[in-house]
Structures are given as C-alpha cells and as structure tokens.
Design a protein around this motif. Structure first.
Motif, PDB file in Angstrom:
ATOM      1  N   HIS A 364      63.010  26.226  80.570  1.00 33.53           N
ATOM      2  CA  HIS A 364      62.286  25.526  79.527  1.00 33.53           C
ATOM      3  C   HIS A 364      63.209  26.409  78.253  1.00 33.53           C
ATOM      4  CE1 HIS A 364      58.766  24.350  82.131  1.00 33.53           C
ATOM      5  NE2 HIS A 364      60.645  23.771  82.403  1.00 33.53           N
ATOM      6  N   GLN A 365      64.540  25.791  77.269  1.00 31.37           N
ATOM      7  CA  GLN A 365      64.571  25.988  76.681  1.00 31.37           C
ATOM      8  C   GLN A 365      64.599  25.768  75.608  1.00 31.37           C
ATOM      9  OE1 GLN A 365      68.991  25.267  75.565  1.00 31.37           O
ATOM     10  NE2 GLN A 365      68.978  23.262  77.309  1.00 31.37           N
ATOM     11  N   PRO A 366      64.036  26.285  74.425  1.00 31.03           N
ATOM     12  CA  PRO A 366      63.328  24.992  72.784  1.00 31.03           C
ATOM     13  C   PRO A 366      64.579  24.668  72.931  1.00 31.03           C
ATOM     14  CG  PRO A 366      63.632  28.198  72.905  1.00 31.03           C
ATOM     15  CD  PRO A 366      64.599  28.146  73.688  1.00 31.03           C
ATOM     16  N   LEU A 367      64.893  23.589  71.965  1.00 27.95           N
ATOM     17  CA  LEU A 367      65.265  22.334  71.477  1.00 27.95           C
ATOM     18  C   LEU A 367      66.087  22.969  70.510  1.00 27.95           C
ATOM     19  CD1 LEU A 367      65.327  19.582  71.440  1.00 27.95           C
ATOM     20  CD2 LEU A 367      63.435  19.392  69.628  1.00 27.95           C
ATOM     21  N   ALA A 368      66.467  24.021  69.859  1.00 28.16           N
ATOM     22  CA  ALA A 368      66.825  24.687  68.936  1.00 28.16           C
ATOM     23  C   ALA A 368      68.078  25.299  69.437  1.00 28.16           C
ATOM     24  CB  ALA A 368      66.188  24.885  67.655  1.00 28.16           C
ATOM     25  N   SER A 369      68.097  24.711  70.504  1.00 28.20           N
ATOM     26  CA  SER A 369      68.842  26.329  71.612  1.00 28.20           C
ATOM     27  C   SER A 369      69.904  24.592  72.667  1.00 28.20           C
ATOM     28  CB  SER A 369      68.706  26.861  72.440  1.00 28.20           C
ATOM     29  OG  SER A 369      68.219  28.246  72.136  1.00 28.20           O
ATOM     30  N   PHE A 370      69.440  23.683  72.341  1.00 25.64           N
ATOM     31  CA  PHE A 370      70.287  22.268  72.289  1.00 25.64           C
ATOM     32  C   PHE A 370      71.970  22.701  72.131  1.00 25.64           C
ATOM     33  CE2 PHE A 370      71.233  18.179  72.712  1.00 25.64           C
ATOM     34  CZ  PHE A 370      71.836  17.883  74.421  1.00 25.64           C
ATOM     35  N   ARG A 371      73.321  22.384  72.860  1.00 25.99           N
ATOM     36  CA  ARG A 371      73.700  22.467  72.615  1.00 25.99           C
ATOM     37  C   ARG A 371      74.244  20.501  72.717  1.00 25.99           C
ATOM     38  NH1 ARG A 371      71.639  25.328  69.809  1.00 25.99           N
ATOM     39  NH2 ARG A 371      72.172  27.288  69.166  1.00 25.99           N
ATOM     40  N   SER A 372      74.350  20.487  74.276  1.00 25.24           N
ATOM     41  CA  SER A 372      75.351  19.207  74.475  1.00 25.24           C
ATOM     42  C   SER A 372      75.084  19.104  76.446  1.00 25.24           C
ATOM     43  CB  SER A 372      76.714  19.994  74.166  1.00 25.24           C
ATOM     44  OG  SER A 372      77.394  20.675  75.709  1.00 25.24           O
ATOM     45  N   VAL A 445      59.595  26.527  69.899  1.00 29.60           N
ATOM     46  CA  VAL A 445      58.275  27.124  71.377  1.00 29.60           C
ATOM     47  C   VAL A 445      58.693  26.099  72.296  1.00 29.60           C
ATOM     48  CG1 VAL A 445      55.674  26.891  72.241  1.00 29.60           C
ATOM     49  CG2 VAL A 445      56.437  27.811  70.019  1.00 29.60           C
ATOM     50  N   PRO A 446      59.664  26.825  73.556  1.00 30.31           N
ATOM     51  CA  PRO A 446      60.080  26.548  74.478  1.00 30.31           C
ATOM     52  C   PRO A 446      58.906  26.246  75.320  1.00 30.31           C
ATOM     53  CG  PRO A 446      59.690  28.798  74.515  1.00 30.31           C
ATOM     54  CD  PRO A 446      59.838  28.186  73.588  1.00 30.31           C
ATOM     55  N   GLY A 447      59.152  25.017  76.310  1.00 29.71           N
ATOM     56  CA  GLY A 447      57.931  24.285  77.102  1.00 29.71           C
ATOM     57  C   GLY A 447      56.978  23.324  76.789  1.00 29.71           C
ATOM     58  N   GLY A 448      56.455  23.372  77.167  1.00 30.87           N
ATOM     59  CA  GLY A 448      55.089  21.972  76.627  1.00 30.87           C
ATOM     60  C   GLY A 448      53.768  23.048  77.298  1.00 30.87           C
ATOM     61  N   ALA A 449      52.704  22.630  76.419  1.00 32.77           N
ATOM     62  CA  ALA A 449      51.390  23.304  77.226  1.00 32.77           C
ATOM     63  C   ALA A 449      50.631  22.096  78.193  1.00 32.77           C
ATOM     64  CB  ALA A 449      50.600  23.229  75.991  1.00 32.77           C
ATOM     65  N   ALA A 450      49.640  22.520  79.232  1.00 37.00           N
ATOM     66  CA  ALA A 450      49.276  21.809  79.619  1.00 37.00           C
ATOM     67  C   ALA A 450      47.938  21.469  79.122  1.00 37.00           C
ATOM     68  CB  ALA A 450      49.034  21.970  81.197  1.00 37.00           C
ATOM     69  N   VAL A 451      47.147  20.488  78.668  1.00 42.21           N
ATOM     70  CA  VAL A 451      46.456  19.941  78.480  1.00 42.21           C
ATOM     71  C   VAL A 451      45.650  19.302  78.867  1.00 42.21           C
ATOM     72  CG1 VAL A 451      44.866  19.043  75.786  1.00 42.21           C
ATOM     73  CG2 VAL A 451      47.210  20.030  76.260  1.00 42.21           C
ATOM     74  N   THR A 452      44.038  19.862  79.485  1.00 47.88           N
ATOM     75  CA  THR A 452      42.860  19.072  80.535  1.00 47.88           C
ATOM     76  C   THR A 452      41.842  18.567  79.137  1.00 47.88           C
ATOM     77  OG1 THR A 452      42.483  20.622  81.023  1.00 47.88           O
ATOM     78  CG2 THR A 452      43.931  19.928  82.054  1.00 47.88           C
ATOM     79  N   ILE A 453      40.619  17.737  79.767  1.00 48.83           N
ATOM     80  CA  ILE A 453      40.258  17.549  78.778  1.00 48.83           C
ATOM     81  C   ILE A 453      39.051  18.215  80.615  1.00 48.83           C
ATOM     82  CG2 ILE A 453      37.755  15.975  78.311  1.00 48.83           C
ATOM     83  CD1 ILE A 453      39.677  15.014  76.771  1.00 48.83           C
ATOM     84  N   GLN A 473      43.866  24.239  76.782  1.00 46.77           N
ATOM     85  CA  GLN A 473      44.891  24.467  76.777  1.00 46.77           C
ATOM     86  C   GLN A 473      45.820  25.715  77.618  1.00 46.77           C
ATOM     87  OE1 GLN A 473      48.738  24.321  73.563  1.00 46.77           O
ATOM     88  NE2 GLN A 473      47.081  23.729  72.436  1.00 46.77           N
ATOM     89  N   SER A 474      46.300  25.991  78.218  1.00 49.32           N
ATOM     90  CA  SER A 474      47.652  26.486  79.713  1.00 49.32           C
ATOM     91  C   SER A 474      48.831  26.760  79.016  1.00 49.32           C
ATOM     92  CB  SER A 474      47.267  26.775  80.209  1.00 49.32           C
ATOM     93  OG  SER A 474      47.536  25.175  81.640  1.00 49.32           O
ATOM     94  N   GLY A 475      49.896  27.495  79.559  1.00 49.10           N
ATOM     95  CA  GLY A 475      51.433  27.431  79.026  1.00 49.10           C
ATOM     96  C   GLY A 475      50.743  28.159  77.578  1.00 49.10           C
ATOM     97  N   PRO A 476      52.666  27.464  77.113  1.00 43.11           N
ATOM     98  CA  PRO A 476      53.109  28.315  75.056  1.00 43.11           C
ATOM     99  C   PRO A 476      51.606  27.249  74.300  1.00 43.11           C
ATOM    100  CG  PRO A 476      54.835  27.124  76.725  1.00 43.11           C
ATOM    101  CD  PRO A 476      53.755  26.693  77.348  1.00 43.11           C
ATOM    102  N   GLN A 477      51.313  28.665  73.858  1.00 40.34           N
ATOM    103  CA  GLN A 477      49.696  28.458  72.534  1.00 40.34           C
ATOM    104  C   GLN A 477      50.820  27.035  71.518  1.00 40.34           C
ATOM    105  OE1 GLN A 477      47.324  29.225  73.499  1.00 40.34           O
ATOM    106  NE2 GLN A 477      46.344  27.683  72.292  1.00 40.34           N
ATOM    107  N   HIS A 478      50.243  25.724  71.863  1.00 39.55           N
ATOM    108  CA  HIS A 478      50.551  25.160  70.623  1.00 39.55           C
ATOM    109  C   HIS A 478      49.744  24.308  70.179  1.00 39.55           C
ATOM    110  CE1 HIS A 478      54.380  24.059  73.607  1.00 39.55           C
ATOM    111  NE2 HIS A 478      54.899  23.559  72.273  1.00 39.55           N
TER     112      HIS A 478
END
Length: 686
Positions: A364-372, A445-453, A473-478
């Motif tokens: 789960h790399q940050p989007l800013a780290s994507f090169r190719s 912020v790498p990855g993504g949050a898991a959100v549930t009701i 909400q779990s995982g990286p805070q968004h």
C-alpha cells in the motif's frame, strides 16, 4: 501507457528541471543530433552523435553492447574514462571532461542483443535493452543506446536502414528517401525526425512495415499527418489500417476540443513484435497481436492518443509522483465506460477497488510514490487509485469546474514538467476553493480506510425524524465524504455523510422512514469495501504474498510441469507446490490446477463447492474463483488436456480483474465477475 522504460536516469532529470519549450535557433544547434545506421539483420548499430552537454564533467551511460570509437570537441580528441557501472549490470558508465563551449562529437557502435519476441508483458515492463531483428527492432528511451543528458532536450535524428525496412522516431518527420524501384529494394531507406520540444528520452523503432498515410486539414494549423506502420500480414487485413487512421483522427479531434489543440503535427500507430502498449510523443507502439483485437480501437487507442497531452505534452515530474497514468485512464478508459452506461462505469470503479483490496498490506504505497507500472501492485495505485481521486475530485467541485481545471492545467503547463502541485493549482483556480486537504490526504496517506455502518436507528421528531448512524472507520485515518443510499417504500434517496473518526454517530434529518440503507453502493469513494461488495478475482492470486499451487493430477508429470509453469506465469511471487490435503483447509493464495475429471474429484474429496453451473464444461479450459464457508478463497484452473492447460499461460495474467473465464485454445471466449451486491443495513425504530 507511456513508455515506462525511461526510468533509470529520471533521478538526474529531476535534479535539473528544464522548463519550457526548447526550440533550436539554427538547424545545426540541436542539443542532441544523431546520425544512426541500423542493420537489423546483422543487429549492427553505428551512431555519430553531436551534443552540447551543459556540464563540463559529462557523465553518461551506454548499453554494454556498444563501444565508443572516438570522442572529440571541435576536432580535438577527448579522453573517455570509465566511471563505474551503470544503474543496471548491462550498462556501462562513462565520463568525459569537456572544455568550455564547443560541440562534443561521439562515435560509437556495436552488435545489439537480439529482439526476443517470447517476452511477456511483465518482462517488457521491467525494462528492455536496445534490441534488433529483421522482424522488428526496438531501441527504448531507457535502453541506453544514446548518450543521455541530465536535463530535458530537443533532438534531431537521421536514420538509415536497409531498403526493406522502415523506421520511426517520436517527433516531426522532416524528410524520407526510398531505395530505387518499388521502395523495397537493395538500397537504403533514410528518414529524418526532429523534436523541437522538451523531451526526456528518445525511442527508435524499425521494422519491415507497410506505411499508410492520411493527411487531415486543421483550421489555423498545418495539416495533421496520420500513419500506420504495419507488417504486411497485418496491413493486408481488410480496412484495418484505414480504421486505425479514422479512429486516430476522431480521438485527436475529441481531445483537442476537450483540452486544447493537439500539440504535434503527426500521429502514428506502429506495430510491435513485442506485447507492448507504449505511448510516446506523436505515436503509439502496440503489439501486433493486440492491434488485431476489435476492441482496441475503442479503448487502448484513445488512451494512447490522450498521452500526447498527458505525459508527452505536459511532462511528468517523476520525483513527486506520476499523475499522468491516472488522469489518462480517467479521461479515456473510464470516460468511455461512462458514455456506455452507469453500470459499466460502476463496474470499472469496482475493478479499481477489487484490485486494491487484493493487495497485501506491505504494497500500500502512497499515490505520490507511484512512478511507473512495473507490477500489479503499482498499477492498482498509479492507475486505479489515481483515477478514483479524479472521480472524487469531480464529485467535490462539480463537472464544470473540473473541465475548466483540465483546460487551465494544459494551457499553463504545455511542454513543461508538471506535478500534482500544478494540477491542484489549476483545479483550485477553476473551482475557487482551497484543495490542500483533499490532495494531501489522497497523495500522502497510503492504503485506504474500511468504513462500515454498524447500526442505523430512526428516532421520531415531530413531523420528521432523525436517522442515527453508528459509523466505524478502521485502517489509515481518512476524512471521507461517503454517499449513503436510503431505501424507502417510495423509492431511493442518496445522502452524503462525512466520516473522520474511528467511531462516531452521524445524524441525518429524514422525511420518510427508510427500510434499509447501503453505504456507497455505487462505489464512488476510495476505500476498502466490505467483503459482500468484493467478489474474489484472479488479481488476489497474482499478488498473493505466499502463493501455493496444488496439482490435481499429481502423478502425471506433464500436467504437473505444465501446471507449475502456469502458476509461475500467474503469480508475481514464487509459488510453493503443496499436496491435495492442503485443500481441506485452503489458505488464501491457493491455486488448484488439473484436468477436468481430476479437478472435480479433488474438489469433492476436499468438501469444496463443485464446478459452477455457469461454466459447465464449455470450451477447452475453465478458470474460476470461490470463497469457502470458512471465508478463505481458492482459484481453480481446469482443462480438457495438457495442451489446453499450456495454452492458458500467455492470456491468463491479463485477466486479473475477472472471477471466472472460459477459454478455447488459449482464446478467452467468455468471462465475468461473481455478483456481490453488498450489505443492506436494516433501520431500527424506537
């Protein structure tokens, strides 16, 4: 996809960013001028290079197959020193200490590696050397076949090849001369190309092509030259070349209206003997077999045309992240799905989120780290997440402001190096709102949050009522703006909620009592959806951190060997061979391979679900995924015989977004994704 093989010296480019348009004042003052003699049959390359490095201590690399013959500045010989090894073992690093001013003339050459048409798409993405063969030669920008300066540059190239060959280089075709007679004789074909803008690399392609051309008038600009470079067998297919010319013109007109005028004078579709899909300034280099597929003109061609704006018209600031692939995917592939239907667009968004959910946590790399895109994990971020960021941005600022931001970004950065910061500035100006928080979150912020009701409760309040949602909400805070669909007897209504904490209660005022609700059912937010929205797909096995393979016919040497080879092509990590007993408690990342009868018996013996009725025994091979009662997943490859099993080796890695497929002699004839509608949360009443 732009040419991803430019990467080895981008650190140097990032260190010296030359912004703006490079236009040589005189014909003999090009920053790089190359005279190239290429003989594909002998794999011989001889180059006479003239260049004007900005640094006195000039460092460069060449492929190890190339030897330097001489170096001089204004007739004075220069000493060429070894400067260690290059970034890869196949490269040699060189150094020349130059006097002030003057032109460096460098002569070098050698015998290139043979072009290997057996390479698969993954191997191509990992980087290629310069390669030559009569069937096709490819000298990639990142292949170290020319002395590459640290900064961006304009260039002129004069290329000579045997008469039966043709050559193409990104840029303006200034002139070409043919051998006597029918143009395919024993003489020499010569072509001169010039690229007067900022470039970060030079690609050269040659092949035994038939060239078709169409000239399209343009108002207020010189005519547009469109070409196809196809081998004779491909060119002979009825209407194929003409169809590519027509569709190229259509895409160029469409994006010129949407973004701004097409920035070049030509565009060519060039056939490759390799499984490539590269977009370069003024051309796209596509695999010969791919060009035959009827859907390519409706999808991939437009994507590659658009790269003439994004990535080639506006260059990417790779040191700060590659935005080009995501924006191109959003404005091409995803836009075509939106034009097709809402359901088709949702299916593509589901594909992005499925691919993301299939990633191991350490990918789960940050989007800013994507090169190719060098592997599937990078593609899930650089293509999928980046495209979803543009979906969310358009939802946030509105379509009108978004479109204005696109036009503004182009106008301000044409033929300049630009990054996410310049995109943000353009959208801020177009929308009149600050977007720091939005871009900071989705880029860093790498990855993504898991959100549930977890619970929904209706509380009466006079003539209206309050809908109280317990959100986790779990995982990286968004900070997430998420749509919620309220399902009532009268119909459905979509409301948006904001979630920013691990646990919170959110209240909505409602006029009607919902019976149930669904969180983001249209999948418009980058997150980890719940399992009920994520059918198992083959990408989960491709990216598995510890893949395992079970051979149903474990006593059959041919099946065992073919199955292990298939697993090696499918998985991105080495797979461990395990026995059939492992299926009694299968771990995620397990692949079962065998012939039909052996697969059916193995599944029954392990107490696993049988072959799906949807597939039956159609075709010569079936592939499907399943989720066990214990929640783990299993992928199955079942074939009529060893030949059908072997035929899957090349196509199977291309279908990571599918839950199942049917193939005949290696050709996929049907495919699909298991239905996963998601969870409906019931609404409780006091």
């Amino acid at each position: 996809m732009r040419d991803v093989l430019r990467g080895f010296s981008r650190g140097l480019i990032a260190a010296v960013l030359l912004l703006g348009v490079l236009r040589p004042a005189l014909a003999d003052t090009w920053p790089i001028s190359l005279k190239v003699n290429l003989d594909p049959a002998r794999r011989s390359l001889q180059v006479d290079a003239e260049l004007r490095p900005t640094e006195r201590d000039f460092h460069f690399v060449l492929h190890s197959s190339l030897s330097i013959v001489s170096a001089e500045v204004d007739g004075k010989p220069m000493r060429v020193e070894r400067a260690g090894v290059g970034a890869r073992d196949a490269l040699k690093a060189w150094r020349i200490r130059l006097p002030a001013g003057g032109t460096l003339r460098l002569r070098y050459g050698g015998t290139l590696p043979a072009l290997d048409a057996r390479l698969d798409h993954r191997e191509v993405l990992q980087g290629l050397p310069p390669m030559a063969a009569e069937a096709g030669s490819y000298l990639p920008a990142g292949g170290a076949w020319y002395p590459r300066p640290a900064e961006t540059f304009a260039y002129r190239i004069d290329v000579r090849v045997p008469g039966g060959q043709r050559v193409v280089v990104p840029g303006r075709l200034v002139e070409e001369t043919f051998p006597p007679g029918n143009g395919q004789g024993e003489g020499v074909y010569r072509a001169r190309f010039e690229f007067a803008h900022a470039a970060d690399g030079i690609d050269l392609m040659a092949g035994p092509w038939v060239v078709r051309e169409q000239v399209v008038p343009r108002e207020g600009a010189e005519p547009l030259r469109l070409r196809t470079y196809f081998p004779p067998a491909l060119d002979a297919e009825p209407d194929l070349a003409d169809a590519y010319l027509r569709d190229s013109a259509r895409y160029i007109a469409h994006y010129s209206e949407r973004i701004g005028a097409y920035p070049f004078t030509e565009f060519s579709v060039v056939a490759s003997p390799l499984p490539t899909g590269f977009g370069m300034p003024t051309l796209t280099y596509l695999g010969e077999q791919v060009l035959r597929l009827p859907f390519i003109r409706a999808t991939s061609l437009g994507h590659e045309v658009l790269h003439n704006w994004w990535g080639n018209g506006v260059l990417v600031d790779y040191a700060r992240g590659n935005w080009s692939e995501g924006l191109t995917t959003f404005m091409a592939d995803y836009a075509y799905k939106e034009a097709q239907s809402d359901a088709a667009a949702r299916e593509m968004r589901l594909g992005w989120l499925r691919d993301f959910a299939a990633l191991p946590a350490d990918a789960h790399q940050p989007l800013a780290s994507f090169r190719s895109r060098t592997h599937g994990a990078a593609a899930a971020v650089g293509y999928g997440k980046a495209s979803m960021v543009f979906v969310m941005l358009r939802d946030l600022i509105g379509a009108e402001a978004f479109d204005e931001g696109i036009r503004l970004f182009w106008a301000q950065n044409r033929f300049r190096i630009a990054g996410w910061a310049q995109l943000q500035a353009a959208f801020e100006k177009a929308s009149g709102r600050a977007l720091d928080d939005f871009f900071r979150q989705w880029l860093t912020v790498p990855g993504g949050a898991a959100v549930t009701i977890e619970q929904a409760r209706f509380v009466a309040d006079g003539g209206q009522g309050k809908l109280q949602l317990s959100v986790r909400q779990s995982g990286p805070q968004h900070v997430l703006n998420v749509p919620v669909r309220l399902e009532t007897e009268q119909g459905v209504e979509t409301r948006w909620i904001s979630s920013s904490r691990a646990q919170e209660t959110i209240e909505l005022t409602v006029a009607r009592v919902p019976q149930a609700l669904r969180l983001d059912p249209e999948l418009r937010v980058w997150r980890l959806p719940d399992a009920a929205q994520l059918p198992p797909i083959l990408r989960q096995w491709m990216l598995a951190p510890a893949p395992r393979v079970v051979i149903a016919n474990d006593a059959d040497v041919a099946v065992r060997d073919t199955g292990q080879t298939l697993a090696a092509r499918l998985f991105e990590r080495p797979a461990r061979l395990v026995g059939r007993d492992a299926l009694k408690a299968p771990a995620d990342g397990t692949l079962l391979v065998g012939t039909h009868a052996a697969v059916d018996a193995t599944l029954a013996g392990a107490g696993l679900p049988p072959r799906p009725p949807t597939l039956g025994l159609r075709g010569g091979a079936q592939v499907w995924t399943l989720r066990t009662d214990a929640g783990t997943t299993l992928a199955v490859v079942s074939a009529r015989d060893v030949a059908e099993l072997a035929a899957l080796q090349r196509p199977l890695p291309h279908y990571g977004g599918q839950s199942w497929l049917v193939a005949e002699a290696g050709r996929v004839v049907d495919r699909g994704v298991w239905d996963a509608p998601g969870t409906a949360v019931p609404v409780l009443r006091d």
